[in-house]
Design a protein around this motif. Sequence first.
Motif, PDB file in Angstrom:
ATOM      1  N   UNK A 411      -7.546   0.181  -7.299  1.00 12.41           N
ATOM      2  CA  UNK A 411      -7.025   1.461  -6.670  1.00 12.41           C
ATOM      3  C   UNK A 411      -5.704   1.479  -6.176  1.00 12.41           C
ATOM      4  N   UNK A 412      -5.366   0.427  -5.378  1.00 12.41           N
ATOM      5  CA  UNK A 412      -3.980   0.596  -4.763  1.00 12.41           C
ATOM      6  C   UNK A 412      -3.042   0.488  -5.644  1.00 12.41           C
ATOM      7  N   UNK A 413      -3.333  -0.763  -6.435  1.00 13.54           N
ATOM      8  CA  UNK A 413      -2.220  -0.935  -7.626  1.00 13.54           C
ATOM      9  C   UNK A 413      -2.071   0.207  -8.465  1.00 13.54           C
ATOM     10  N   UNK A 414      -3.029   0.779  -9.081  1.00 14.98           N
ATOM     11  CA  UNK A 414      -2.916   1.697  -9.958  1.00 14.98           C
ATOM     12  C   UNK A 414      -2.239   2.977  -9.596  1.00 14.98           C
ATOM     13  N   UNK A 415      -2.628   3.268  -8.207  1.00 16.06           N
ATOM     14  CA  UNK A 415      -2.177   4.476  -7.659  1.00 16.06           C
ATOM     15  C   UNK A 415      -0.495   4.347  -7.391  1.00 16.06           C
ATOM     16  N   UNK A 416      -0.171   3.044  -6.913  1.00 13.05           N
ATOM     17  CA  UNK A 416       1.196   2.907  -6.817  1.00 13.05           C
ATOM     18  C   UNK A 416       2.202   2.814  -8.000  1.00 13.05           C
ATOM     19  N   UNK A 426      -0.438  -6.501 -11.423  1.00 16.21           N
ATOM     20  CA  UNK A 426      -1.690  -6.651 -11.293  1.00 16.21           C
ATOM     21  C   UNK A 426      -2.299  -7.277 -10.266  1.00 16.21           C
ATOM     22  N   UNK A 427      -3.491  -6.377  -9.522  1.00 13.09           N
ATOM     23  CA  UNK A 427      -4.263  -7.211  -8.527  1.00 13.09           C
ATOM     24  C   UNK A 427      -4.839  -8.479  -8.933  1.00 13.09           C
ATOM     25  N   UNK A 428      -4.488  -9.642  -8.129  1.00 13.94           N
ATOM     26  CA  UNK A 428      -5.281 -10.861  -8.837  1.00 13.94           C
ATOM     27  C   UNK A 428      -5.982 -11.530  -7.380  1.00 13.94           C
ATOM     28  N   UNK A 429      -5.608 -11.393  -6.195  1.00 10.47           N
ATOM     29  CA  UNK A 429      -6.202 -11.914  -5.081  1.00 10.47           C
ATOM     30  C   UNK A 429      -5.756 -11.604  -3.940  1.00 10.47           C
ATOM     31  N   UNK A 488      -1.794  -3.484   3.091  1.00 11.02           N
ATOM     32  CA  UNK A 488      -3.400  -4.171   2.824  1.00 11.02           C
ATOM     33  C   UNK A 488      -4.156  -3.472   2.087  1.00 11.02           C
ATOM     34  N   UNK A 489      -5.133  -3.930   1.608  1.00 10.36           N
ATOM     35  CA  UNK A 489      -6.187  -3.209   0.786  1.00 10.36           C
ATOM     36  C   UNK A 489      -7.353  -3.001   1.663  1.00 10.36           C
ATOM     37  N   UNK A 500      -2.452   6.854   0.011  1.00 15.61           N
ATOM     38  CA  UNK A 500      -1.802   6.724  -1.113  1.00 15.61           C
ATOM     39  C   UNK A 500      -1.167   8.027  -1.596  1.00 15.61           C
ATOM     40  N   UNK A 501      -2.157   9.295  -1.178  1.00 13.00           N
ATOM     41  CA  UNK A 501      -1.500  10.623  -1.646  1.00 13.00           C
ATOM     42  C   UNK A 501      -0.430  10.832  -0.709  1.00 13.00           C
ATOM     43  N   UNK A 502      -0.596  10.569   0.683  1.00 12.31           N
ATOM     44  CA  UNK A 502       0.552  10.938   1.564  1.00 12.31           C
ATOM     45  C   UNK A 502       1.665  10.001   1.225  1.00 12.31           C
ATOM     46  N   UNK A 503       1.666   8.934   0.766  1.00 13.25           N
ATOM     47  CA  UNK A 503       2.763   8.065   0.394  1.00 13.25           C
ATOM     48  C   UNK A 503       3.382   8.399  -0.828  1.00 13.25           C
TER      49      UNK A 503
END
Length: 515
Positions: A411-416, A426-429, A488-489, A500-503
């Motif tokens: 979610x974090x990576x897609x939104x960013x 891409x999120x890996x770990x 952080x996630x 994320x929306x505020x960012x």
Amino acid sequence: MVDTQSSIVHIDVFQPIILCRAMASNAVTATATSIPRSKVLTEDNVFVNLRKMELAMCGPLFIRAREIEKELQKGVEKPFTELTKMNTGDAHAMGQQPITFLRQVLTLTVSPNLLNNPSYPEDAKDRARMILGNCNGGSVGSYSESAGIECVRKHVAQYIQERDGGIPCDYHNIILSNGASIGIKSFLNLFNERLNDKPSGVLIPYPQYPLYSATLTEFGLAQIGYYLDEDNKWSIEVSELERALREIKDACNPRVLAVINPGNPTGQVLTRKNIENVIRFAHKHHLFLLADEVYQDNIYDKDSAFHSFKKVMTEMGEPYSKMELASFMSISKGYIGECGIRGGYAEIINMDPEVMKVLLKSLSAMLCPTVLGQVVMDVVVNPPRPNEPSYEQFLKEKRETLRSLAEKSQLVVDTLNSIPGYKANPPMGAMYAFPRFELPSKAIEAARAKGQEPDVFYAFKLLENTGILMIPGSCFGQIPGTNHFRTTILPQKKKIKTMLEALKQFHIKFLERYS
């Protein structure tokens, strides 16, 4: 007569001296009461390395965040109602729930009177009895061995052996510590010796977890930064390692290569081939390998897998299997998140036995690691087994925690990546994202005018306008001219979406303001 005269002479000689001392004492007392004494310890004479040491989590940005938090408590009006702390890897502070079985065993060891309580499962009681039976006086309030409780170290060795597909692990090579950080510092302290009037050098990744730069500064060790390849999923390129070594070799004695895998702050997971290349490089340059593997349970990418440095080294065969390696694990990360209890382990292989004695001697000066941290570590490496009553619940909680982290990471990576000018791998770990973002030239000029790095300037604006606290990429080390931050996630999904929306809205307005 001679003795009498002699004693009279002695009295005559020493009496004025005694009187003079009394008068001098009165004078000193008078001076002491009238003239303020300077402090014994001042900013000018405190240990210089501690003055130079910096930690990204303790700078002006975080001081301002604490001030804002207090202002909100006093009712000061802001464009936001709360501080959103996206800067920390403190899982429980972000809402992650503790593992039930782990807390049950911890409770039973702290309060053995509950061992007869039927509400606790038998496997939790068995773990608690076993640990208490190995504690002096049957109490977790007693000192343990300096390297940790023997049975816990044996369980750690068994865990590592199972993790690595049966490769032997000797518990004598296991050292327990108050979190991985203290273990890493104790290890690096072994290199705090100047050779040929030059300090030892430690290769550390950029971006890096600031523990490393802070510790190297404190110990007076040379920091040799090598850049991770952002365009190749933050991999470690041997050509970059060679460059870093070449540029500083005359200034220090390179002796250690530190690798963080999975990565903090980048979240990368190294491929096996990449690890093999790193091992070959370390062997070529006669470097002691430090493998920070505290996020080994946090793998989210279906095409990625955790490979321990020990396993890869061993399977590569000689001469690589004979290399010196220190690897570290913690109870603070993974699905456990018990940051405040402080527990960790180090496995150190192929170290000179005489040096191991020196390390153990240095640890004995600190008496022992916290026993409660050792209890939790024992549960991590010796969890419920399939035939035990707590197994199903334990497995469910573990899977749910890791599933949630994987979902939030995506979610974090897609939104960013949906924000103009942002790019995140891409999120890996691990537990973080480390996005790169472009800033207009006017924003960079405004930052320079304030004597700030552009990403620090951006982070301050973000904090003041949204209440979101991030750590700027310059605190971790980044290629000059680039801008990043670590987020952080860990927060709960709803809070992450709001953040994320505020960012996103802030960034769009920021671009309008400085374009």
